[in-house]
Scaffold this motif. Structure first.
Motif, PDB file in Angstrom:
ATOM      1  N   TYR A   1      43.522  48.356  39.301  1.00  0.00           N
ATOM      2  CA  TYR A   1      43.884  48.780  37.920  1.00  0.00           C
ATOM      3  C   TYR A   1      44.969  47.385  37.607  1.00  0.00           C
ATOM      4  N   GLU A   2      45.966  47.322  38.340  1.00  0.00           N
ATOM      5  CA  GLU A   2      47.056  46.380  38.222  1.00  0.00           C
ATOM      6  C   GLU A   2      46.542  44.976  38.179  1.00  0.00           C
ATOM      7  N   LYS A   3      45.451  44.656  38.724  1.00  0.00           N
ATOM      8  CA  LYS A   3      44.904  43.144  38.633  1.00  0.00           C
ATOM      9  C   LYS A   3      44.109  43.158  37.502  1.00  0.00           C
ATOM     10  N   ALA A   4      43.525  44.081  37.039  1.00  0.00           N
ATOM     11  CA  ALA A   4      42.648  44.272  35.698  1.00  0.00           C
ATOM     12  C   ALA A   4      43.622  44.014  34.513  1.00  0.00           C
ATOM     13  N   CYS A   5      44.744  44.600  34.581  1.00  0.00           N
ATOM     14  CA  CYS A   5      45.798  44.381  33.511  1.00  0.00           C
ATOM     15  C   CYS A   5      46.440  43.173  33.467  1.00  0.00           C
ATOM     16  N   GLU A   6      46.501  42.541  34.629  1.00  0.00           N
ATOM     17  CA  GLU A   6      47.214  41.531  34.730  1.00  0.00           C
ATOM     18  C   GLU A   6      46.212  40.180  34.328  1.00  0.00           C
ATOM     19  N   LEU A   7      44.976  40.417  34.651  1.00  0.00           N
ATOM     20  CA  LEU A   7      43.902  39.446  34.200  1.00  0.00           C
ATOM     21  C   LEU A   7      43.721  39.504  32.570  1.00  0.00           C
ATOM     22  N   ASP A   8      43.835  40.859  31.880  1.00  0.00           N
ATOM     23  CA  ASP A   8      43.535  40.953  30.711  1.00  0.00           C
ATOM     24  C   ASP A   8      44.757  41.972  29.926  1.00  0.00           C
ATOM     25  N   PRO A   9      45.765  41.445  29.800  1.00  0.00           N
ATOM     26  CA  PRO A   9      47.139  42.140  29.570  1.00  0.00           C
ATOM     27  C   PRO A   9      46.954  42.731  27.934  1.00  0.00           C
TER      28      PRO A   9
ATOM     29  N   ALA B   1      43.898  47.733  25.726  1.00  0.00           N
ATOM     30  CA  ALA B   1      44.631  48.797  25.979  1.00  0.00           C
ATOM     31  C   ALA B   1      43.884  49.760  26.832  1.00  0.00           C
ATOM     32  N   ASP B   2      42.525  49.621  26.804  1.00  0.00           N
ATOM     33  CA  ASP B   2      41.523  50.497  27.797  1.00  0.00           C
ATOM     34  C   ASP B   2      42.005  50.614  29.010  1.00  0.00           C
ATOM     35  N   TYR B   3      42.256  49.350  29.484  1.00  0.00           N
ATOM     36  CA  TYR B   3      42.690  49.378  31.102  1.00  0.00           C
ATOM     37  C   TYR B   3      43.879  50.018  31.263  1.00  0.00           C
ATOM     38  N   TYR B   4      44.957  49.963  30.352  1.00  0.00           N
ATOM     39  CA  TYR B   4      46.091  50.558  30.547  1.00  0.00           C
ATOM     40  C   TYR B   4      46.141  52.064  30.541  1.00  0.00           C
ATOM     41  N   GLN B   5      45.369  52.630  29.383  1.00  0.00           N
ATOM     42  CA  GLN B   5      44.909  53.809  29.167  1.00  0.00           C
ATOM     43  C   GLN B   5      44.314  54.544  30.593  1.00  0.00           C
TER      44      GLN B   5
ATOM     45  N   LEU C   1      52.726  53.200  31.207  1.00  0.00           N
ATOM     46  CA  LEU C   1      51.279  52.703  30.674  1.00  0.00           C
ATOM     47  C   LEU C   1      50.469  53.176  29.377  1.00  0.00           C
ATOM     48  N   TYR C   2      50.871  54.557  28.970  1.00  0.00           N
ATOM     49  CA  TYR C   2      50.236  55.018  27.668  1.00  0.00           C
ATOM     50  C   TYR C   2      51.100  54.369  26.750  1.00  0.00           C
ATOM     51  N   ASN C   3      52.435  54.187  27.010  1.00  0.00           N
ATOM     52  CA  ASN C   3      53.371  53.624  25.792  1.00  0.00           C
ATOM     53  C   ASN C   3      52.811  52.264  25.566  1.00  0.00           C
ATOM     54  N   GLU C   4      52.601  51.462  26.551  1.00  0.00           N
ATOM     55  CA  GLU C   4      52.130  50.112  26.410  1.00  0.00           C
ATOM     56  C   GLU C   4      50.739  50.120  25.650  1.00  0.00           C
ATOM     57  N   ALA C   5      49.882  50.839  26.102  1.00  0.00           N
ATOM     58  CA  ALA C   5      48.382  50.987  25.270  1.00  0.00           C
ATOM     59  C   ALA C   5      48.611  51.162  23.938  1.00  0.00           C
ATOM     60  N   ALA C   6      49.403  52.298  23.751  1.00  0.00           N
ATOM     61  CA  ALA C   6      49.872  52.513  22.068  1.00  0.00           C
ATOM     62  C   ALA C   6      50.437  51.377  21.582  1.00  0.00           C
ATOM     63  N   GLU C   7      51.230  50.565  22.178  1.00  0.00           N
ATOM     64  CA  GLU C   7      51.722  49.340  21.614  1.00  0.00           C
ATOM     65  C   GLU C   7      50.727  48.311  21.164  1.00  0.00           C
ATOM     66  N   MET C   8      49.644  48.367  22.148  1.00  0.00           N
ATOM     67  CA  MET C   8      48.704  47.089  21.762  1.00  0.00           C
ATOM     68  C   MET C   8      47.812  47.795  21.004  1.00  0.00           C
ATOM     69  N   ASP C   9      47.446  49.040  20.667  1.00  0.00           N
ATOM     70  CA  ASP C   9      46.344  49.364  20.021  1.00  0.00           C
ATOM     71  C   ASP C   9      46.939  50.540  18.902  1.00  0.00           C
ATOM     72  N   GLU C  10      47.932  50.024  18.018  1.00  0.00           N
ATOM     73  CA  GLU C  10      48.606  51.011  17.066  1.00  0.00           C
ATOM     74  C   GLU C  10      47.289  51.979  16.354  1.00  0.00           C
TER      75      GLU C  10
END
Length: 179
Positions: free
Chosen positions: A70-78, A81-85, A103-112
């Motif tokens: 999961y971390e690698k996926a998020c690193e490669l496509d930061p 939001a789906d990855y973070y969720q 992670l949920y907060n980061e996803a929410a910031e990415m996709d308001e």
């Protein structure tokens, strides 16, 4: 990955995933992430198939391996939001609540546009997992045992409620007024 052979390998692995053969899909995606180390989708699919294989089918896949994927996926496509969720949901399932919240907060910031959904999902999944961890209090339990469990759940209820209010864009004072 413009290469046709590579594309076919990924399609074949996704077919296994879509058919519910998560153990085989995990094995295939593990090989694919070795071959295509910079492909976020392969890492995400590896994480998801590992999550499902270990959770539903008891495969012996270490939590740390799934987290790494999961971390690698998020690193490669930061910005995905789906990855973070999905990573956040996995963290809840393995009782890594602080990581899940982040992670949920980061996803929410990415996709308001999905923030309300993400906040409410976090609240429900978080609290549901906490309650499941506490287990059921027997109906014939002494009142003091029931009271102790209820008292222990208060901080978790508060956090879950704060995220539901955040999802609804309601301040605590307004919620009190509404209730």
């Amino acid at each position: 990955m413009a290469d046709n052979a590579a594309h076919k390998k990924i399609v074949d692995a996704m077919k296994l995933f879509d058919e519910g053969d998560f153990k085989k899909a995990y094995s295939q995606f593990k090989k694919l992430t070795d071959e295509f180390q910079d492909d976020a989708e392969c890492w995400y699919a590896r994480a998801e198939s590992g999550n499902y294989a270990s959770g539903m089918f008891g495969a012996k896949i270490k939590i740390d391996e799934i987290i790494e994927a999961y971390e690698k996926a998020c690193e490669l496509d930061p910005d995905n939001a789906d990855y973070y969720q999905a990573y956040g949901a996995f963290c809840i399932s393995v009782n890594k609540f602080e990581q899940a919240e982040m992670l949920y907060n980061e996803a929410a910031e990415m996709d308001e546009s999905r923030a309300a959904h993400l906040y409410s999902e976090f609240a429900i999944e978080y609290y549901g997992t906490i309650v499941a961890n506490y287990g059921d209090v027997p109906e014939d339990a002494p009142p003091e045992a029931v009271a102790a469990v209820e008292k222990a759940l208060i901080p978790y209820k508060q956090k879950a409620l704060s995220y539901m209010l955040k999802a609804l864009e309601i301040e605590p004072a307004e919620a009190k007024e509404l209730l």
